[in-house]
Design a protein around this motif. Structure first.
Motif, PDB file in Angstrom:
ATOM      1  N   TYR A 199       0.830  -1.201   0.000  1.00  0.00           N
ATOM      2  CA  TYR A 199       0.000   0.000   0.000  1.00  0.00           C
ATOM      3  C   TYR A 199       0.867   1.256   0.000  1.00  0.00           C
ATOM      4  CZ  TYR A 199      -4.555  -2.216   0.942  1.00  0.00           C
ATOM      5  OH  TYR A 199      -5.724  -2.935   0.849  1.00  0.00           O
ATOM      6  N   TRP A 219      -7.162  -6.491  -2.995  1.00  0.00           N
ATOM      7  CA  TRP A 219      -6.720  -5.635  -1.905  1.00  0.00           C
ATOM      8  C   TRP A 219      -6.889  -6.394  -0.603  1.00  0.00           C
ATOM      9  CZ3 TRP A 219      -9.273  -3.834  -6.155  1.00  0.00           C
ATOM     10  CH2 TRP A 219      -8.702  -2.766  -6.854  1.00  0.00           C
ATOM     11  N   LYS A 233      -2.903   6.452  -1.706  1.00  0.00           N
ATOM     12  CA  LYS A 233      -3.087   5.035  -2.041  1.00  0.00           C
ATOM     13  C   LYS A 233      -4.515   4.783  -2.533  1.00  0.00           C
ATOM     14  CE  LYS A 233      -3.812   3.945   2.875  1.00  0.00           C
ATOM     15  NZ  LYS A 233      -3.256   3.221   4.046  1.00  0.00           N
TER      16      LYS A 233
END
Length: 553
Positions: A199, A219, A233
């Motif tokens: 990240y 993710w 991010k």
């Protein structure tokens, strides 16, 4: 038949138009389709999508609209496609679902039935937030998704300390070739099937995500994106998502604080599923943070097949109830008195300052009081920890501030604690975890925010001491979940050590509010039983410690 307006499909077949509605019917239309502005009149436009057509078809049974035979057939066809698709998705989640045989697994490795169901659902819908309980193998579910046709190459976005763990698990479970992406500066990536990115480095690679190279984007611990595109991010993740075919978010605790975080995460995975932010707040919000009906929102997300969550009990992994104990501990009043004057000044600045000054003062006050609170009780928490360490019981001590860690390290030096906090780099964290897992120390000092996704601790430990408090209940739940998972052989003991002054009382009060927001969305309809507090284990250790102390004397 009486009609209340007209419904027609534009010539290019992309948009449905409703016009000429009677006022009272227009009001009903806006209730059913909340994305419509409350001020809009006369002409209403709807995308020609299966789910929208199903709703329109239902609406015109209640309020008939003039429509041509050709357009009626087009509407019916879309509605039937929607119903068929929904039925097929529901079949996936039924116990009799027959999963695929996954090619590419290493010998002896398998994908469990409930994991295969999540894979099939994500593959069919192309986007899914998987909120399975901690310990149910979300990593292996993601690995199975990578083995589905067309899903490679894949990118997995992880917290920095989990990059190597993901690599080891993927290579140990599949035949996939894995590369860990290093640094924020793009370079020519080697040939691989899976690329694991941090990240913290994601923003530097944002310009490389436009070409659609990655077919599947995963993710891990997606709650890291709960601030949406307000973070770098988050902005990079949005570009990645818009240029990938399949999207998979993983987190047992996707809502850390308030329900508004649901919008930021789900809007990344499925833009528009909750409307715009303004529409979401208008329809679901009690204010700009809280959701007025979390249970209804959670149910809606499941109906849309965008969110899937199973508990351990749902898949036959029922473990003993976590024994949660709230303990009042003594504190050093001097540590809190030393900041009183400065804290009062910050409070006054927060009350009467400008918008910018209020924000700065609030952050400073939070850091000041929470650190002082942690320091004030650090010595007493270390003494409490010795009760377990003297008996040879492995423990995790959870904190947040370096000043608190320093006191714990000094007070517990003879036990040679391992450190897994924000101060260690990934390689150091791997070594510190090894020391704890290999029994070189029975004490692991861990940052509240460093334990997300860390696996295998349940094989070594069943006791966690929450020495400092976080404003989010899910931070603590996630840490406890590292121990409360398959492979644990002992009842898990989760002890919150609370001071009577400082920041602890207000945090404890607020945690209840935040927990109710998260619970309604994540587990709608679930009956939460009060965890049983049984001090017998602690009392036995206290008695043993007293005996050891007397013997030593």
């Amino acid at each position: 038949m009486k009609t209340y307006g007209a419904l027609s499909l534009e010539e290019d077949g992309s948009v449905w138009l409703i016009q000429g509605l009677a006022p009272h019917v227009a009001i009903r239309l806006k209730h059913i389709f909340p994305k419509i502005s409350k001020t809009q009149t006369d002409l209403f436009r709807f995308p020609n999508e299966n789910s929208v057509c199903a709703d329109l078809d239902w609406f015109i049974t209640r309020y008939p609209l003039a429509i041509s035979d050709k357009d009626r057939r087009a509407l019916t066809k879309r509605r039937k496609k929607y119903e068929l698709n929904q039925a097929e998705l529901e079949e996936i989640l039924r116990p009799e679902f027959k999963p695929l045989i996954f090619a590419g697994l290493r010998e002896g490795c398998t994908i469990r039935h409930y994991q295969a169901q999540a894979i099939e659902l994500a593959y069919r819908t192309k986007c899914l937030l998987l909120g399975d309980d901690v310990g149910l193998g979300k990593t292996y579910t993601a690995a199975g998704m990578m083995l589905m046709p067309g899903c490679l190459p894949c990118i997995v976005v992880v917290e920095p300390h989990l990059q190597e763990q993901w690599k080891v698990k993927l290579e140990g479970h599949t035949n996939l070739r894995v590369h860990c992406v290093e640094g924020t500066k793009p370079y020519d990536l080697p040939d691989a099937d899976v690329y694991i990115q941090k990240y913290s480095c994601l923003a530097g690679w944002i310009d490389t995500f436009h070409d659609g190279f990655f077919k599947l984007a995963v993710w891990d611990e997606i709650q890291s994106l709960r601030r949406g595109t307000d973070s770098e991010k988050g902005k990079a993740s949005e570009v990645l998502a818009r240029n990938s075919t399949w999207l998979l978010g993983l987190s047992a605790t996707p809502i850390h604080n308030y329900g508004i975080e649901a919008f930021n995460i789900l809007n990344l995975l499925s833009p528009g599923v909750l409307g715009t932010r303004e529409e979401f707040l208008r329809e679901w919000g009690a204010d700009d943070k809280q959701i007025k009906d979390p249970v209804a929102l959670g149910s809606y997300l499941r109906e849309k097949n965008i969110f899937l969550r199973r508990l351990k009990s749902d898949v036959g992994q029922q473990l003993p109830v976590v024994d949660t104990i709230i303990e009042d501990v003594a504190h050093d009043a001097k540590a809190l008195r030393s900041i009183e004057e400065f804290a009062r000044a910050l409070a006054m600045r927060y009350e009467h300052g400008s918008f910018t000054e209020k924000g700065q003062a609030g952050r400073e006050l939070d850091m000041l009081v929470r650190q002082a609170t942690g320091v004030s009780k650090a010595h007493f928490i270390a003494q409490y920890a010795k009760i377990f360490l003297e008996s040879g019981t492995p423990i995790i001590m959870a904190g947040w501030h370096r000043a608190v860690y320093d006191i714990w390290l000094r007070e517990l030096a003879e036990y040679k604690p391992a450190m897994y906090t924000g101060s260690e780099n990934p390689k150091q964290k791997i070594e510190q975890k090894r020391r704890f897992m290999d029994g070189e120390t029975n004490c692991l000092i861990m940052s509240l925010h460093s334990g997300a996704g860390l696996d295998d601790l349940q094989l070594r430990c069943s006791t966690v001491l929450h020495g400092e408090l976080d404003w989010s209940p899910k931070i603590h739940e996630q840490l406890t979940g590292r121990l409360d998972r398959e492979g644990q052989t002992q009842p898990v003991l989760s002890i919150y050590l609370i001071g009577k002054d400082g920041s602890d009382p207000p945090i404890v009060e607020l945690l209840g509010l935040k927990a109710s927001q998260a619970a309604g969305i994540v587990d709608p309809g679930r009956v939460f039983e009060a965890t049983q507090s049984d001090n017998s284990r602690v009392r036995l250790l206290v008695d043993l410690y007293r005996q050891n102390t007397k013997a030593a004397a």
